[in-house]
Design a protein around this motif. Structure first.
Motif, PDB file in Angstrom:
ATOM      1  N   GLU A  21       1.035  -1.206   0.091  1.00 39.32           N
ATOM      2  CA  GLU A  21       0.025   0.188   0.096  1.00 39.32           C
ATOM      3  C   GLU A  21       1.010   1.153  -0.234  1.00 39.32           C
ATOM      4  O   GLU A  21       0.586   2.277  -0.779  1.00 39.32           O
ATOM      5  N   ALA A  22       1.868   1.285   0.715  1.00 41.09           N
ATOM      6  CA  ALA A  22       2.939   2.394   0.906  1.00 41.09           C
ATOM      7  C   ALA A  22       3.580   2.790  -0.331  1.00 41.09           C
ATOM      8  O   ALA A  22       3.829   3.918  -0.929  1.00 41.09           O
ATOM      9  N   ALA A  23       3.698   1.698  -1.366  1.00 43.07           N
ATOM     10  CA  ALA A  23       4.423   1.770  -2.454  1.00 43.07           C
ATOM     11  C   ALA A  23       3.702   2.503  -3.494  1.00 43.07           C
ATOM     12  O   ALA A  23       4.160   2.886  -4.512  1.00 43.07           O
ATOM     13  N   GLY A  24       2.322   2.400  -3.356  1.00 40.79           N
ATOM     14  CA  GLY A  24       1.509   2.938  -4.054  1.00 40.79           C
ATOM     15  C   GLY A  24       0.599   2.260  -5.060  1.00 40.79           C
ATOM     16  O   GLY A  24      -0.135   2.547  -5.872  1.00 40.79           O
ATOM     17  N   LEU A  25       0.777   0.918  -4.744  1.00 41.19           N
ATOM     18  CA  LEU A  25      -0.079  -0.114  -5.413  1.00 41.19           C
ATOM     19  C   LEU A  25      -1.479  -0.237  -5.035  1.00 41.19           C
ATOM     20  O   LEU A  25      -1.816   0.516  -3.906  1.00 41.19           O
ATOM     21  N   ASP A  26      -2.598  -0.727  -5.840  1.00 40.12           N
ATOM     22  CA  ASP A  26      -3.668  -0.213  -5.369  1.00 40.12           C
ATOM     23  C   ASP A  26      -4.560  -1.778  -4.936  1.00 40.12           C
ATOM     24  O   ASP A  26      -5.703  -1.520  -4.353  1.00 40.12           O
ATOM     25  N   GLY A  27      -3.955  -2.636  -5.390  1.00 37.42           N
ATOM     26  CA  GLY A  27      -4.660  -4.019  -4.749  1.00 37.42           C
ATOM     27  C   GLY A  27      -3.754  -5.221  -4.515  1.00 37.42           C
ATOM     28  O   GLY A  27      -2.722  -5.182  -5.404  1.00 37.42           O
ATOM     29  N   ILE A  28      -4.148  -6.231  -4.103  1.00 37.61           N
ATOM     30  CA  ILE A  28      -3.309  -7.419  -3.733  1.00 37.61           C
ATOM     31  C   ILE A  28      -4.430  -8.613  -4.057  1.00 37.61           C
ATOM     32  O   ILE A  28      -5.287  -8.782  -3.655  1.00 37.61           O
ATOM     33  N   GLY A  29      -3.763  -9.485  -4.944  1.00 40.24           N
ATOM     34  CA  GLY A  29      -4.254 -10.681  -5.234  1.00 40.24           C
ATOM     35  C   GLY A  29      -3.207 -12.109  -4.812  1.00 40.24           C
ATOM     36  O   GLY A  29      -2.336 -12.173  -4.995  1.00 40.24           O
ATOM     37  N   VAL A  30      -4.144 -12.971  -3.913  1.00 33.42           N
ATOM     38  CA  VAL A  30      -3.468 -13.791  -3.145  1.00 33.42           C
ATOM     39  C   VAL A  30      -3.772 -15.316  -3.808  1.00 33.42           C
ATOM     40  O   VAL A  30      -5.045 -15.839  -3.764  1.00 33.42           O
ATOM     41  N   PRO A  31      -2.899 -16.147  -4.255  1.00 34.40           N
ATOM     42  CA  PRO A  31      -3.043 -17.566  -4.846  1.00 34.40           C
ATOM     43  C   PRO A  31      -3.777 -18.343  -3.735  1.00 34.40           C
ATOM     44  O   PRO A  31      -3.510 -18.365  -2.515  1.00 34.40           O
ATOM     45  N   ASP A  32      -4.809 -18.941  -4.118  1.00 33.67           N
ATOM     46  CA  ASP A  32      -5.906 -19.811  -3.155  1.00 33.67           C
ATOM     47  C   ASP A  32      -5.204 -21.217  -3.154  1.00 33.67           C
ATOM     48  O   ASP A  32      -5.658 -22.275  -3.842  1.00 33.67           O
ATOM     49  N   HIS A  33      -4.063 -21.420  -2.530  1.00 30.05           N
ATOM     50  CA  HIS A  33      -3.262 -22.787  -2.730  1.00 30.05           C
ATOM     51  C   HIS A  33      -3.341 -23.481  -1.410  1.00 30.05           C
ATOM     52  O   HIS A  33      -2.600 -23.174  -0.470  1.00 30.05           O
ATOM     53  N   HIS A  34      -4.311 -24.368  -1.298  1.00 29.71           N
ATOM     54  CA  HIS A  34      -4.568 -24.973   0.042  1.00 29.71           C
ATOM     55  C   HIS A  34      -3.229 -25.916   0.699  1.00 29.71           C
ATOM     56  O   HIS A  34      -3.052 -25.819   1.977  1.00 29.71           O
ATOM     57  N   HIS A  35      -2.383 -26.293  -0.312  1.00 33.18           N
ATOM     58  CA  HIS A  35      -1.324 -27.349   0.092  1.00 33.18           C
ATOM     59  C   HIS A  35      -0.232 -26.492   0.922  1.00 33.18           C
ATOM     60  O   HIS A  35       0.706 -26.888   1.416  1.00 33.18           O
TER      61      HIS A  35
END
Length: 337
Positions: free
Chosen positions: A27-41
């Motif tokens: 957020e501090a770097a100025g990016l607008d969003g985060i997508g997190v891989p949904d990897h159960h393992h």
């Protein structure tokens, strides 16, 4: 000139408290969003990671990138998304796909397109009106936010793009940045939307943009490399990548990827994403915005199976130091520094 929302992939490669702290750096770097891989393992749940990030950030969009529709029932996925939206009002969405690593690790086959479509419609009903019918059962979701959360399909091949146009609120497209490739992909989304009697302009578009930092020799190693044994990097996550390169006028020859010559490797990098120094990546992103009229991108840091869970520290640093200031100078940043 329109603004440009820039999100980034953050994998579940570190303990949850560390991932939540890293989100504050994003957020501090100025990016607008985060997508997190949904990897159960990995032993770490993507939605718990996103919840922890929601508690530490104020404006980042937060979503799984991407959940599959095999290992989670749509009612479960809708409840998780709804819960995230309560923690981060207006900042949550869900992205879904037939499945890759999580499905593979669970020993299950990927979902068929028709099944993906059924799940997307169920999710949209649950997160929108609070009700859906799925497999003959009437489902309900209580306590949903008034605005509802969007349901986005991740697609790289023509048929999945058409499905996204038919049933989803949005589409995440891995099709490169060449105008010919992007227009060909957009045409498939329009075909699907029109087939379903929908307005194509109502479907949000997010371009997945591979992102590799380094000098010429370093970045040429990506198209010449392997994601894991038996799978060339250019065919990750699917061979559809070659379809869009062909639309850009680039034929990738059969044979070992390491045989690609310098000129062809450079053409692939230019057509496929952001590759080079931070300054070159900033220029390429601005040029792509101007050529394509795109409003949102998802940075997909270049990685292999061996590095798939490394945090993108260098990429976030490069964004904060160089790319974000360049976007602001071009009038493309959607928020103040």
């Amino acid at each position: 000139m329109t603004g440009l929302q820039v999100d980034i992939r953050v994998p579940v490669g570190r303990p949850l408290p560390e991932l939540a702290e890293f989100a504050t750096e994003v957020e501090a770097a100025g990016l607008d969003g985060i997508g997190v891989p949904d990897h159960h393992h990995t032993g770490r749940d993507a939605y718990l990671v996103l919840a922890a990030m929601a508690q530490r950030t104020e404006r980042l969009s937060l979503y799984p990138a991407t959940s599959n529709v095999v290992t989670r029932h749509p009612l479960v996925s809708a409840a998780l998304t709804n819960s995230l939206d309560e923690l981060a009002p207006g900042r949550a969405m869900i992205t879904v796909a037939p499945g890759f690593l999580s499905v593979e690790k669970a020993g299950e086959p990927k979902a068929r397109r028709a099944r993906l479509g059924e799940v997307v419609l169920a999710l949209r009903g649950l997160l929108g009106e609070g009700a859906a019918t799925f497999d003959g059962h009437d489902l309900e979701l209580f306590h949903r936010p008034e605005s509802g959360s969007r349901v986005v399909v991740l697609a790289s091949g023509p048929k999945l793009l058409e499905l996204a146009g038919e049933v989803a609120d949005g589409v995440m497209m891995l099709v490169g940045l060449d105008p010919r490739s992007v227009e060909a992909a957009r045409r498939h989304v329009r075909i699907g939307a029109e087939r379903a009697g929908r307005d194509p302009s109502s479907i949000e578009e997010i371009l997945i943009v591979p992102f590799g930092l380094g000098d010429a020799d370093t970045v040429r190693a990506w198209p010449r490399g392997w994601f894991r044994p038996g799978q060339p990097w250019l065919r990750y996550p699917s061979a559809s990548n070659l379809t869009w390169l062909k639309e850009a006028g680039i034929e990738v020859p059969d044979g070992p990827p390491e045989d690609l010559d310098d000129e062809l490797a450079d053409r692939i990098c230019t057509a496929y994403g952001l590759f080079g120094t931070a300054e070159q990546c900033a220029d390429r992103l601005i040029r792509a915005h101007d050529e394509l009229g795109m409003s949102r991108v998802f940075l997909f840091p270049a990685h292999t199976w061996a590095t798939t869970y490394d945090l993108p520290r260098a990429e976030v640093d490069a964004f904060g130091r160089t790319i974000a200031p360049a976007l602001r100078a071009a009038g493309l940043s959607i928020h103040r520094p």
